[in-house]
Design a protein around this motif. Structure first.
Motif, mmCIF file in Angstrom:
data_model
loop_
_atom_site.group_PDB
_atom_site.id
_atom_site.type_symbol
_atom_site.label_atom_id
_atom_site.label_comp_id
_atom_site.label_asym_id
_atom_site.label_seq_id
_atom_site.Cartn_x
_atom_site.Cartn_y
_atom_site.Cartn_z
ATOM 1 N N UNK A 366 -27.515 -11.799 11.847
ATOM 2 C CA UNK A 366 -27.969 -10.555 11.234
ATOM 3 C C UNK A 366 -27.515 -9.322 11.990
ATOM 4 N N UNK A 367 -26.679 -9.509 13.012
ATOM 5 C CA UNK A 367 -26.059 -8.365 13.653
ATOM 6 C C UNK A 367 -24.963 -7.865 12.722
ATOM 7 N N UNK A 368 -24.854 -6.562 12.561
ATOM 8 C CA UNK A 368 -23.950 -6.031 11.539
ATOM 9 C C UNK A 368 -22.503 -6.447 11.766
ATOM 10 N N UNK A 369 -22.070 -6.499 13.017
ATOM 11 C CA UNK A 369 -20.688 -6.873 13.311
ATOM 12 C C UNK A 369 -20.639 -8.349 13.704
ATOM 13 N N UNK A 370 -20.892 -9.221 12.737
ATOM 14 C CA UNK A 370 -20.907 -10.658 13.020
ATOM 15 C C UNK A 370 -19.537 -11.124 13.509
ATOM 16 N N UNK A 371 -19.532 -11.786 14.647
ATOM 17 C CA UNK A 371 -18.307 -12.376 15.203
ATOM 18 C C UNK A 371 -18.532 -13.867 15.408
#
Length: 462
Positions: A366-371
């Motif tokens: 759910x972190x906006x910059x999913x890596x």
């Protein structure tokens, strides 16, 4: 099995030298320079890397099966060492973060705070190798990797050696995981060999953690060691290690929840839980403040934590959520942590580690910059807790598939290649599984591949 994986790792190394982004003016052999300049080099190199990763996947599936049937931990360690060794001397693969780490360490060595200056302030080929998005942004990492990077920069100014130095830090994190896994496994009844095979030698760990040399591996190693030390020694020592992990990357603070849950006595009341959580939090904060003072960099990284989350990545699940409710969805990991803190039975290692794995997985997703490397966070925990059959199968399949997708995250035109490559890999994988009964039996084995609980050893139902 070990040999097949070694060949695969060597192919990733060879293709990676052609595929990787390197600093301008880097001194390379003439043959490699000519190969990199050829218009046809990139697709050929990508094919070589993918073939190498496929060999690693096949070898890893065999290793998983052997680790369960034979239970030979030494075999798993030999395989992991053999497969990791070629990747140690590869340039940063599938990501430009390694060059950013090197540049930020060089900034600190030059007396410029990476929390106030972006890599562009350094100038030169190393700074130019950093992803353009991060050229003028502060470092969102804790003081620990910056102190280490500054030490490296005092030893050498060679960009490649600086990046390889950070890969050694990633490998050190993996060694800490290897040390902690048997200790956590004793708490949950997990068989050590399968847990090590899942964690140390998976395609995702090799392609993203080692080849990509992300700080996340050092963070995971310190945090996992903190859990083990907290249980075996004292919760204060475990919390201090979690503080060091948070001094690498901030998400490690969530692991403090695990230290509290694992070290509380069974049946601990709400007040006792609250005291332990506050105590763990204070030790973590004190460790972070101490690192800031020791490094001379202070706590300037706290405001910079917004940098990695700038904008949504294509893979982020938040793209499916209406903009108006995204802030609510993004706090769900914290809500899950709060629920786990007061609802998970204290002193129950299986439930405690499972709850922590869910919190870490939610935090990464759910972190906006999913890596891809965010998905490594819960892997050591999921490797030592019992999972339902479908969960084991899904876990193993995702570790293989996501490892195969790593090259598509960094090459030019990666989005287009990903749109083509993902379906192709899915179809090819299905065809291989349907056509190879032996492989299918190993990958979808109905017996416990990932963890065997104590109850199962004693012959009791789960």
């Amino acid at each position: 099995m070990v040999g097949r994986g070694l060949v695969g790792s060597m192919l990733v190394l060879l293709g990676g030298w052609v595929l990787a982004s390197l600093p301008v003016g880097m001194d390379l052999p003439a043959s490699l320079d000519a190969l990199r300049a050829s218009p046809a080099s990139e697709p050929v190199a990508l094919a070589v890397v993918l073939f190498g990763l496929v060999l690693l996947v096949l070898a890893w599936v065999e290793l998983l099966h052997a680790s369960h049937v034979v239970g030979d931990l030494a075999l798993v360690v030999r395989a992991a060492v053999a497969w990791i060794a070629p990747l140690v001397v590869a340039p940063p693969l599938f990501s430009l973060d390694g060059w950013a780490y090197a540049a930020q360490g060089a900034l600190a060595a030059a007396g410029l705070s990476p929390y106030e200056h972006g890599p562009s302030a350094l100038g030169g080929p190393l700074a130019a190798s950093v992803d353009p998005r991060w050229q003028d942004t502060p470092a969102p990492y804790g003081p620990l990797p910056l102190m280490y990077g500054a030490l490296l920069a005092h030893v050498t100014a060679d960009p490649l050696l600086l990046a390889l130095g950070h890969r050694l830090a990633a490998v050190a994190g993996l060694l800490l995981v290897a040390w902690a896994l048997p200790r956590l496994g004793r708490l949950t009844g997990a068989f050590p060999a399968p847990a090590a095979a899942v964690t140390l030698a998976s395609p995702l760990m090799l392609a993203v953690g080692v080849a990509g040399l992300h700080n996340d591996l050092l963070m995971i190693g310190l945090a996992t060691a903190g859990l083990a030390v907290g249980v075996e020694r004292h919760w204060v020592a475990g919390a201090a290690l979690v503080g060091l992990a948070a001094g690498v990357k901030a998400p490690a603070v969530l692991v403090g929840l695990g230290v509290a849950l694992l070290t509380l006595p069974p049946g601990a009341a709400v007040l006792a839980r609250l005291r332990r959580l506050v105590g763990v939090g204070l030790v973590v904060v004190a460790t972070l403040v101490g690192l800031g003072l020791l490094s001379g960099l202070g706590m300037g990284w706290i405001p910079a934590l917004r940098v990695p989350g700038t904008g949504l990545t294509h893979a982020s699940p938040l793209r499916l959520v209406p903009t108006s409710v995204r802030p609510v969805v993004q706090v769900l990991p914290l809500v899950a942590a709060a629920v786990a803190a007061f609802r998970t039975p204290a002193g129950d290692p299986v439930r405690g580690l499972r709850a922590l794995a869910v919190v870490l997985l939610a935090g990464g997703l759910l972190f906006s910059a999913l890596r891809l490397w965010y998905l490594l966070w819960p892997v050591p925990l999921l490797a030592v807790v019992p999972l339902p059959t479908w969960g084991r199968r899904l876990f193993v399949a995702l570790l293989a598939l996501l490892g195969l997708l790593a090259p598509f995250t960094a090459v030019p035109g990666g989005t287009v290649l990903g749109c083509v490559g993902i379906p192709v890999l899915a179809v090819a994988g299905a065809a291989v599984l349907l056509g190879c009964g032996r492989l299918r039996r190993r990958l979808l084995v109905s017996r416990a591949v990932v963890a065997g609980p104590v109850a199962a050893r004693a012959g009791r139902p789960l």
